[in-house]
Scaffold this active site. Structure first.
Site, PDB file in Angstrom:
ATOM      1  N   PRO A  16      83.366  59.547  91.868  1.00 41.73           N
ATOM      2  CA  PRO A  16      82.423  60.411  92.565  1.00 41.73           C
ATOM      3  C   PRO A  16      83.052  61.767  92.892  1.00 41.73           C
ATOM      4  O   PRO A  16      84.166  61.825  93.410  1.00 41.73           O
ATOM      5  CB  PRO A  16      82.095  59.647  93.851  1.00 41.73           C
ATOM      6  N   LEU A  17      82.338  62.837  92.598  1.00 37.51           N
ATOM      7  CA  LEU A  17      82.873  64.181  92.894  1.00 37.51           C
ATOM      8  C   LEU A  17      82.450  64.582  94.306  1.00 37.51           C
ATOM      9  O   LEU A  17      81.596  65.443  94.507  1.00 37.51           O
ATOM     10  CB  LEU A  17      82.405  65.182  91.844  1.00 37.51           C
ATOM     11  N   HIS A  18      83.125  63.937  95.279  1.00 34.95           N
ATOM     12  CA  HIS A  18      82.767  64.137  96.683  1.00 34.95           C
ATOM     13  C   HIS A  18      82.759  65.621  97.074  1.00 34.95           C
ATOM     14  O   HIS A  18      81.736  66.182  97.439  1.00 34.95           O
ATOM     15  CB  HIS A  18      83.792  63.435  97.599  1.00 34.95           C
ATOM     16  N   ASP A  19      83.940  66.217  97.062  1.00 36.35           N
ATOM     17  CA  ASP A  19      84.087  67.550  97.650  1.00 36.35           C
ATOM     18  C   ASP A  19      83.336  68.661  96.916  1.00 36.35           C
ATOM     19  O   ASP A  19      82.848  69.598  97.561  1.00 36.35           O
ATOM     20  CB  ASP A  19      85.572  67.912  97.760  1.00 36.35           C
ATOM     21  N   THR A  69      77.522  61.563  97.658  1.00 36.17           N
ATOM     22  CA  THR A  69      78.613  61.801  96.692  1.00 36.17           C
ATOM     23  C   THR A  69      78.767  60.639  95.712  1.00 36.17           C
ATOM     24  O   THR A  69      79.194  60.844  94.585  1.00 36.17           O
ATOM     25  CB  THR A  69      79.957  62.084  97.388  1.00 36.17           C
TER      26      THR A  69
END
Ligand code: CA
Length: 313
Positions: free
Chosen positions: A241-244, A196
């Site tokens: 950060p675009l984790h999900d 991520t």
């Protein structure tokens, strides 16, 4: 091919919100049966409110949103307002959602849904601490074999921790829940910080979303404007950060990602490394692989997909 049935379990969270929007924008591939909320980034009253705000922003108010667990299985709740702001969704101007919460508990919804659908036909997308899913497995062990796959954001190995030097937030908040899930035998794909942190909402990428000039485009861009502050300051990275959303993108375009089937165990007792996901990347133990550990992503491909899908809302 018919759409894959999913439940999103979530603690919104700006990146959760983007993940929900990506799923709502992709009905050809994903049939969102319901959203179950968990305490995590912010307490449950806020996560269960934020999930409804996100559905309303997308104009998709027919998705049932359930409140689930308000605290981890065995520990007091730890939250992350320092990342997400006091509301959990800081950035855009928020409103009081008109959508009511669905009746019943999120954990019961997970159990009932898995029991009422064909075995192997419902995927759990876990975007927060794994409390709801572990509670469902504890209450109704018969559902474990009925899960098609768990695709989750959590953990870290080479990238190490974000909430402590060793642990990623979702796992650290409820390590006992994570241990139950990782030992359950269910098929698991995990999106750790290792991947991520490569999917960064840089300025040009956020501007491309804002340029959609739609309600969802502005809503998303304003969330990401706020969300990048923490990581830019801490890591010196070029965006949040675009984790999900990696979880949803994996279901839509798995070719964007690569990883290894490895054994992952959860540290539940050490004061120093509590919540660490000990991933046997190099196969130095004889412990059986229990998760597909994703390590890399095509970030440009990811943002192309995301922007193109958000344009549909
Ligand atoms: Ca989350």
């Amino acid at each position: 091919m018919s759409a894959r049935k999913i439940i999103i379990d979530t603690d919104p969270g700006q990146d959760d919100a983007v993940a929900i929007l990506l799923a709502l924008a992709s009905p050809e591939e994903l049939e969102l049966l319901g959203i179950t909320c968990v305490a995590g980034n912010v307490p449950l009253p806020l996560t269960s409110k934020n999930a409804r705000i996100v559905c309303e922003a997308a104009g998709k108010t027919d998705v049932p949103v359930y409140a689930g667990s308000k605290a981890p299985l065995a520990r007091p709740l730890i939250t992350a307002e320092h990342v997400h702001g006091q509301t959990g969704l800081d950035g855009p101007e928020l409103w009081e959602p008109q959508m009511p919460l669905a009746g019943g508990h999120g954990v019961d919804f997970i159990i009932d849904t898995l029991r009422s659908h064909a075995p192997g036909s419902v995927t759990l997308c876990a975007l927060g601490p794994l409390t709801n899913i572990a509670a469902a497995f504890n209450t109704a062990p018969d559902i474990i074999d009925r899960v098609q796959e768990i695709v989750m954001m959590g953990g870290a190995y080479f990238e190490v921790g974000n909430i402590t030097p060793a642990a990623e937030f979702n796992i650290y908040v409820d390590p006992e829940a994570a241990e139950i899930v990782f030992r359950s035998g269910a098929t698991i794909t995990m999106m750790p910080l290792d991947v991520t942190h490569k999917v960064l909402a840089t300025k040009p990428r956020v501007e491309a979303i804002r340029a959609l000039d739609s309600r969802v485009g502005h809503f998303t861009a304003e969330m990401l404007d706020f969300f990048e502050r923490f990581d830019v300051e801490k890591y010196g990275s070029e965006g949040g950060p675009l984790h999900d959303p990696c979880v949803i993108a994996w279901l839509l375009q798995p070719a964007l990602f690569s990883g290894r089937h490895v054994n992952v165990e959860i540290e539940t007792s050490s004061a120093l490394t509590l919540g660490m996901t000990v991933a046997d990347w190099w196969g130095v133990t004889d412990r059986k692989p229990n998760a597909l550990f994703i390590g890399d992503a095509d970030a440009d491909g990811f943002f192309k997909l995301l922007t193109e899908r958000l344009a549909r809302l």
